[in-house]
Write a protein that holds these residues in place. Sequence first.
Motif, PDB file in Angstrom:
ATOM      1  N   THR A  49       0.702  -1.246  -0.086  1.00  0.00           N
ATOM      2  CA  THR A  49       0.120  -0.043   0.097  1.00  0.00           C
ATOM      3  C   THR A  49       0.848   1.226   0.056  1.00  0.00           C
ATOM      4  O   THR A  49       2.248   1.056  -0.193  1.00  0.00           O
ATOM      5  CB  THR A  49      -0.826  -0.014   1.405  1.00  0.00           C
ATOM      6  OG1 THR A  49      -0.061   0.131   2.604  1.00  0.00           O
ATOM      7  CG2 THR A  49      -1.552  -1.234   1.365  1.00  0.00           C
ATOM      8  N   GLN A  50       0.339   2.212   0.268  1.00  0.00           N
ATOM      9  CA  GLN A  50       1.032   3.654   0.215  1.00  0.00           C
ATOM     10  C   GLN A  50       1.931   3.750   1.615  1.00  0.00           C
ATOM     11  O   GLN A  50       2.576   4.640   1.786  1.00  0.00           O
ATOM     12  CB  GLN A  50       0.089   4.852   0.085  1.00  0.00           C
ATOM     13  CG  GLN A  50      -0.618   4.977  -1.290  1.00  0.00           C
ATOM     14  CD  GLN A  50      -1.344   6.229  -1.245  1.00  0.00           C
ATOM     15  OE1 GLN A  50      -1.581   6.757  -0.551  1.00  0.00           O
ATOM     16  NE2 GLN A  50      -2.063   6.402  -2.353  1.00  0.00           N
ATOM     17  N   THR A  51       1.599   2.792   2.715  1.00  0.00           N
ATOM     18  CA  THR A  51       2.291   3.081   3.997  1.00  0.00           C
ATOM     19  C   THR A  51       2.979   1.595   4.494  1.00  0.00           C
ATOM     20  O   THR A  51       3.502   1.418   5.465  1.00  0.00           O
ATOM     21  CB  THR A  51       1.033   3.226   5.074  1.00  0.00           C
ATOM     22  OG1 THR A  51       0.067   2.429   5.062  1.00  0.00           O
ATOM     23  CG2 THR A  51       0.597   4.681   4.808  1.00  0.00           C
ATOM     24  N   ARG A  60       6.706   0.830  -1.010  1.00  0.00           N
ATOM     25  CA  ARG A  60       5.457   1.471  -1.034  1.00  0.00           C
ATOM     26  C   ARG A  60       4.936   1.602  -2.460  1.00  0.00           C
ATOM     27  O   ARG A  60       5.845   1.828  -3.327  1.00  0.00           O
ATOM     28  CB  ARG A  60       5.464   2.913  -0.371  1.00  0.00           C
ATOM     29  CG  ARG A  60       5.969   2.744   1.022  1.00  0.00           C
ATOM     30  CD  ARG A  60       5.176   2.086   2.120  1.00  0.00           C
ATOM     31  NE  ARG A  60       5.795   2.167   3.627  1.00  0.00           N
ATOM     32  CZ  ARG A  60       6.403   1.349   3.848  1.00  0.00           C
ATOM     33  NH1 ARG A  60       6.756   0.150   3.354  1.00  0.00           N
ATOM     34  NH2 ARG A  60       6.948   1.407   5.278  1.00  0.00           N
ATOM     35  N   GLY A  87      11.896   8.354   4.343  1.00  0.00           N
ATOM     36  CA  GLY A  87      11.128   7.301   4.794  1.00  0.00           C
ATOM     37  C   GLY A  87      12.007   5.979   4.698  1.00  0.00           C
ATOM     38  O   GLY A  87      11.464   4.870   5.314  1.00  0.00           O
TER      39      GLY A  87
END
Length: 193
Positions: free
Chosen positions: A129-131, A150, A172
């Motif tokens: 996912t995006q996270t 991601r 990140g």
Amino acid sequence: MREFFAASLGFPVAVLTVLLVIVVAYWLLVAFGAADADWVELDIGGVPATLGLSLLIAFSWFACLAGVVVFEPPSVLAGAGVLGGSLAAGLVVTRLVMTPLKRLFPAEPPASRLDFIGRTCVIRTGRVTQTFGQAEVTAADGSSAVVQVRQPGSDALTAGTTALIFDYDVDGEFFWVASLEIGHNPTLTRGDH
């Protein structure tokens, strides 16, 4: 000029003259593209071995020639002493010259996470996912690593799916990936092209 040739072709200088002729011939072949400059894949103090060995032979030859002219060795034993001394002097001078030459031959840059950009990876988590997400990527040397990934969209990136790493997020510490699977759009029919 006659004395120069007599000294360079007499003992002990002749031993190094032969080696010097080989070195000069080698570098001429390199200059004309007929030989590889990295003939010996070895570094001596950060400088390719072919360059270090060439410098050692050249400096030793010069030291030996100077030793013969200055000392005029009367015997073979004295000539051998001049040869040994010239090799030692050549080694010292070569070592001194190689120190600044190291800057001309930088070591290969260390491996970086950015080396993975443009490589494919295999998703190892149930979804990406995006996270959240992890994938396995293979480096150029054949080693593999599990990295955090991601995706910016909502592609169906599930375990076993192949994806493309297209960017790295430094803050990140994860890679952005996109699906490589070309899906079929069921809303299009053959006549809609």
